[in-house]
Motif scaffolding. Structure first.
Motif, PDB file in Angstrom:
ATOM      1  N   VAL A   1       0.837  -1.230   0.084  1.00  0.00           N
ATOM      2  CA  VAL A   1      -0.157  -0.289  -0.173  1.00  0.00           C
ATOM      3  C   VAL A   1       0.854   1.577  -0.132  1.00  0.00           C
ATOM      4  N   GLY A   2       2.326   0.930   0.781  1.00  0.00           N
ATOM      5  CA  GLY A   2       2.754   2.417   1.012  1.00  0.00           C
ATOM      6  C   GLY A   2       3.811   2.672  -0.648  1.00  0.00           C
ATOM      7  N   GLN A   3       3.503   1.679  -1.600  1.00  0.00           N
ATOM      8  CA  GLN A   3       4.236   1.340  -3.050  1.00  0.00           C
ATOM      9  C   GLN A   3       2.893   1.905  -3.663  1.00  0.00           C
ATOM     10  N   GLY A   4       1.980   1.593  -3.341  1.00  0.00           N
ATOM     11  CA  GLY A   4       0.911   1.976  -4.384  1.00  0.00           C
ATOM     12  C   GLY A   4       0.567   3.652  -4.334  1.00  0.00           C
ATOM     13  N   TYR A   5       0.600   4.658  -2.439  1.00  0.00           N
ATOM     14  CA  TYR A   5       0.448   6.274  -2.831  1.00  0.00           C
ATOM     15  C   TYR A   5       2.073   6.204  -3.561  1.00  0.00           C
ATOM     16  N   PHE A   6       2.909   5.840  -3.196  1.00  0.00           N
ATOM     17  CA  PHE A   6       4.252   6.611  -3.649  1.00  0.00           C
ATOM     18  C   PHE A   6       4.052   6.491  -5.004  1.00  0.00           C
ATOM     19  N   PHE A   7       3.426   5.887  -5.394  1.00  0.00           N
ATOM     20  CA  PHE A   7       4.136   5.144  -7.181  1.00  0.00           C
ATOM     21  C   PHE A   7       2.674   6.370  -7.627  1.00  0.00           C
ATOM     22  N   ARG A   8       1.920   6.694  -7.369  1.00  0.00           N
ATOM     23  CA  ARG A   8       0.947   7.560  -7.246  1.00  0.00           C
ATOM     24  C   ARG A   8       1.036   8.722  -7.314  1.00  0.00           C
ATOM     25  N   GLY A   9       1.571   9.457  -6.221  1.00  0.00           N
ATOM     26  CA  GLY A   9       2.465  10.639  -6.139  1.00  0.00           C
ATOM     27  C   GLY A   9       3.706  10.521  -7.304  1.00  0.00           C
ATOM     28  N   TYR A  10       4.095   9.693  -7.691  1.00  0.00           N
ATOM     29  CA  TYR A  10       5.210   9.703  -8.173  1.00  0.00           C
ATOM     30  C   TYR A  10       4.862  10.407  -9.781  1.00  0.00           C
ATOM     31  N   GLY A  11       4.097   9.401  -9.946  1.00  0.00           N
ATOM     32  CA  GLY A  11       2.883   9.528 -11.459  1.00  0.00           C
ATOM     33  C   GLY A  11       2.844  10.920 -11.669  1.00  0.00           C
ATOM     34  N   TYR A  12       1.586  11.282 -10.732  1.00  0.00           N
ATOM     35  CA  TYR A  12       1.396  12.596 -10.735  1.00  0.00           C
ATOM     36  C   TYR A  12       2.105  13.865 -10.776  1.00  0.00           C
ATOM     37  N   LEU A  13       3.851  13.676 -10.199  1.00  0.00           N
ATOM     38  CA  LEU A  13       4.334  14.523 -10.407  1.00  0.00           C
ATOM     39  C   LEU A  13       4.689  15.153 -10.847  1.00  0.00           C
ATOM     40  N   TRP A  14       5.302  13.635 -11.813  1.00  0.00           N
ATOM     41  CA  TRP A  14       6.230  13.230 -13.059  1.00  0.00           C
ATOM     42  C   TRP A  14       5.360  14.242 -14.108  1.00  0.00           C
ATOM     43  N   LEU A  15       3.882  14.600 -13.937  1.00  0.00           N
ATOM     44  CA  LEU A  15       2.758  14.416 -15.865  1.00  0.00           C
ATOM     45  C   LEU A  15       2.806  16.546 -15.035  1.00  0.00           C
ATOM     46  N   SER A  16       2.823  16.748 -13.328  1.00  0.00           N
ATOM     47  CA  SER A  16       2.009  18.139 -13.139  1.00  0.00           C
ATOM     48  C   SER A  16       2.535  19.336 -13.056  1.00  0.00           C
ATOM     49  N   PRO A  17       3.789  19.754 -13.274  1.00  0.00           N
ATOM     50  CA  PRO A  17       4.454  21.069 -13.339  1.00  0.00           C
ATOM     51  C   PRO A  17       4.930  21.336 -15.650  1.00  0.00           C
ATOM     52  N   TRP A  18       4.981  20.073 -15.917  1.00  0.00           N
ATOM     53  CA  TRP A  18       4.968  20.362 -17.468  1.00  0.00           C
ATOM     54  C   TRP A  18       3.806  20.105 -17.941  1.00  0.00           C
TER      55      TRP A  18
ATOM     56  N   LEU B   1       2.388  10.716  -0.545  1.00  0.00           N
ATOM     57  CA  LEU B   1       3.856  10.461  -0.094  1.00  0.00           C
ATOM     58  C   LEU B   1       3.565  11.039   1.290  1.00  0.00           C
ATOM     59  N   ARG B   2       2.829  11.275   1.617  1.00  0.00           N
ATOM     60  CA  ARG B   2       3.266  11.233   3.450  1.00  0.00           C
ATOM     61  C   ARG B   2       2.668   9.939   3.750  1.00  0.00           C
ATOM     62  N   LYS B   3       1.116   9.812   3.322  1.00  0.00           N
ATOM     63  CA  LYS B   3       1.211   8.236   3.562  1.00  0.00           C
ATOM     64  C   LYS B   3       1.802   7.085   3.156  1.00  0.00           C
ATOM     65  N   ALA B   4       2.934   7.574   2.111  1.00  0.00           N
ATOM     66  CA  ALA B   4       4.292   6.380   1.489  1.00  0.00           C
ATOM     67  C   ALA B   4       4.550   5.835   2.621  1.00  0.00           C
ATOM     68  N   GLY B   5       5.470   7.824   3.265  1.00  0.00           N
ATOM     69  CA  GLY B   5       6.699   7.415   4.226  1.00  0.00           C
ATOM     70  C   GLY B   5       6.118   7.257   5.297  1.00  0.00           C
ATOM     71  N   GLU B   6       4.356   7.373   6.104  1.00  0.00           N
ATOM     72  CA  GLU B   6       3.814   6.355   7.232  1.00  0.00           C
ATOM     73  C   GLU B   6       4.590   4.803   7.166  1.00  0.00           C
ATOM     74  N   LEU B   7       3.812   4.512   5.664  1.00  0.00           N
ATOM     75  CA  LEU B   7       4.120   2.419   5.348  1.00  0.00           C
ATOM     76  C   LEU B   7       5.336   2.186   4.610  1.00  0.00           C
ATOM     77  N   LEU B   8       5.544   2.709   4.354  1.00  0.00           N
ATOM     78  CA  LEU B   8       7.621   2.386   3.739  1.00  0.00           C
ATOM     79  C   LEU B   8       8.101   1.628   4.862  1.00  0.00           C
ATOM     80  N   PRO B   9       9.238   0.849   4.481  1.00  0.00           N
ATOM     81  CA  PRO B   9      10.631   0.855   5.541  1.00  0.00           C
ATOM     82  C   PRO B   9      11.082   1.856   5.694  1.00  0.00           C
ATOM     83  N   SER B  10      12.370   2.130   6.036  1.00  0.00           N
ATOM     84  CA  SER B  10      13.569   2.700   6.383  1.00  0.00           C
ATOM     85  C   SER B  10      14.707   2.349   5.187  1.00  0.00           C
TER      86      SER B  10
END
Length: 579
Positions: free
Chosen positions: A137-154, A194-203
């Motif tokens: 689930v942490g990776q799910g939140y991470f990659f959703r944020g990552y995908g949107y961050l790749w697109l949003s500024p452009w 990404l906050r949620k990802a940070g809570e769930l992902l391993p260090s």
């Protein structure tokens, strides 16, 4: 939009990678019969689903030239060959139907949709361990944020709107979503994910060697900081504090998770450890960009690959256009004189980033060479002072600026590297050197920017952060922590890296119109005698290599969404104005 956003699991590519440390998650196959709900049942299903996130890493329009055509708009570089579509992008004259740039949008939407699959189905699986469920689930939140961050500024801003928001709660009938009114809705979602990802992902320290390269807490926090940094263009008071908060989470780490700037290992004896023009130890900045340091203390997140046809081929896209006969000679993305002159005298980052005439290409340990050859760039073939070295002479450059990107070329210095550390194909240069997307220096720079813009120029903490960057570059620790100083440190530190974008920086700072209104330059191949050496690069003669451009801060604040994507949405997705 249904045609764009409905993810067909049967389209996944089969790729096999076999390099030490991160082979398992890049070795993925087709999963699912097309009906996602019938697929997500077992631990094996979950692991296959997570592995599928990495399909985008080998897509040319994502991790080859594609995304970097946009970065090529910056004053750091020009292309070393004629390419009509990319020239139109650099000149801000492209059409919305030009090229195949729909692929980047589509691939990132696929990443987002895969993330929504994980977030939709994995919490319901009762047969997997809590640890795997949290990680997935942490990776799910991470990659959703990552995908949107790749697109949003452009593609998104406050005038045209953001990127359509699709979550795990979105039904098929709701996929035809209009654009949100502001890209800030995207940035808010990215930061929350990404906050949620940070809570769930391993260090980082909890990842096994086989998992290195996957998301972890520190990466989630760093990308949240980048999202907030970009959002601060529109609301400094709200978002710069988030930049500081996220950066502090990383800066304050301790023990095995502590991140810090990379320095040479004590037992290395590289030639450029001599003092620089300030009498200070010259750090070998280039050591950071060697595959043995893919996961150094400075690492936060990179896109990994191998010598097989897998992973990014970005590193090989900036060889000289014809000068190096042993390998690909496309000659894309060559540095400008403007970038070369942005570095202070004695800055170790300049020669680690840019190769100029008279410089030697050789592995720092003395073994190996660039694609099987050791050369002095541009030195005449009859030069006795160089001929005695036993090095190839007379190596010309067809780069329009007579400068080459050197930052990512260490992988091609490896002796017998063909087929062992980089791909043997001149058209597909995947390799084992991580493509840097985020590292610790960027965290220091993001926090320094937030402090300067919030507290004013000369902020003491910002000075200390920038001086860490300068110390590693072999420069005096005397940063004034002005906005101009921050901008230049960011330029020199991050030049030619993959997603920390100089172009986006110039646009969000409001500097693009003025800077792009000036012509870009290269150098004539000239030498001067310094002491006993008659072949020291003389950069006194500059030539115009790209004319001044007309950047419209309103229209060109974003790029056009490809016409094919608008058509597939049945015109529900509205084009950016002016395109």
């Amino acid at each position: 939009m249904k045609n764009i956003l409905k993810y067909n699991t049967g389209l996944l590519l089969t790729m096999v990678l076999s390099f030490a440390g991160c082979s398992d998650f890049l070795e993925y196959q087709q999963y699912g019969p097309g009906d996602s709900e019938s697929f997500w049942k077992t631990e094996a299903d979950v692991r296959k689903g997570l592995d599928a996130f990495y399909e985008y890493t080998s897509i040319e329009e994502c991790t080859g030239r594609g995304t970097f055509w946009y970065e090529n708009c910056s004053d750091n570089m020009v292309t070393g060959r004629i390419h009509v579509v990319s020239d139109g992008i650099k000149n801000f004259t492209q059409g919305a139907s030009d090229g195949s740039f729909a692929t980047t949008w589509n691939e990132m939407v696929r990443v987002i949709t895969k993330a929504n699959d994980v977030l939709r189905y994995v919490p319901k699986i009762e047969t997997i361990s809590p640890e795997l469920k949290d990680n997935a689930v942490g990776q799910g939140y991470f990659f959703r944020g990552y995908g949107y961050l790749w697109l949003s500024p452009w593609y998104g801003d406050n005038r045209n709107g953001g990127i359509p928001i699709i979550t795990e709660e979105t039904t098929i009938d709701e996929l035809d979503a209009p654009r949100p009114a502001s890209v800030l809705e995207n940035y808010d979602m990215i930061i929350a994910d990404l906050r949620k990802a940070g809570e769930l992902l391993p260090s980082w320290s909890q990842l096994t060697p086989a998992e290195q390269g996957r998301p972890h807490k520190t990466a989630a926090w760093a990308f949240a900081a980048r999202a907030a940094l970009y959002a601060a263009e529109y609301d400094e008071a709200k978002y710069y504090p988030i930049v500081i908060e996220m950066c502090d989470k990383i800066i304050n780490l301790t023990g095995a998770d502590k991140r810090e700037l990379h320095y040479l290992a004590a037992d290395h004896d590289f030639a450029d450890k001599a003092t620089n023009s300030y009498g200070l130890p010259a750090s070998n900045f280039s050591d950071l960009f060697r595959m043995e340091n893919n996961f150094s203390k400075e690492y936060i997140y990179s896109i990994m690959g191998s010598e097989l046809r897998s992973g990014p081929k970005f590193h090989g896209m900036s060889f000289d256009n014809g000068g190096f006969s042993g390998f690909n000679t496309w000659g894309y993305f060559t540095p400008t004189a403007e970038l070369y002159e942005a570095f202070e005298p004695g800055d170790a980052r300049r020669d680690a980033t840019i190769m100029a005439p008279g410089q030697r290409i050789v592995h720092p340990t003395g073994a190996g060479s660039l694609v099987g050859r050791e050369i002095w760039l541009g030195v005449p073939g009859n030069a006795p002072e160089r001929a005695t070295e036993g090095i190839t002479l007379g190596e010309t450059t067809s780069s329009p600026t007579n400068l080459l990107n050197r930052k990512m070329h260490s992988i091609f210095e490896v002796e017998n590297g063909y087929g062992t550390v980089y791909n043997t194909s001149g058209d597909f240069q995947s390799n084992r050197l991580g493509t840097v997307v985020m590292r610790y220096a960027d965290v220091l720079l993001m926090k320094a920017e937030a402090l300067i813009w919030t507290n004013g120029e000369g902020d003491g903490e910002a000075k200390a952060l920038l001086n860490q960057i300068r110390k590693r570059a072999g420069l005096p620790e005397n940063s004034p922590a002005t906005k101009a100083a921050l901008k230049n440190e960011r330029r020199c530190e991050l030049a030619f890296e993959f997603l920390p974008s100089r172009h986006i920086d110039l646009v969000r700072w409001g500097d693009a119109k003025e800077i792009y209104s000036k012509a870009l330059h290269g150098y004539a191949v000239k030498f001067k005698k310094v002491g006993d050496d008659p072949y020291v690069f003389d950069n006194s003669e500059k030539t115009v290599v790209w004319p001044a451009r007309n950047f419209d801060p309103v229209k060109n604040h974003v790029f056009p969404i490809h016409t094919s994507i608008i058509v597939k949405s049945q015109d529900i997705l509205k084009q950016n104005e002016g395109w």
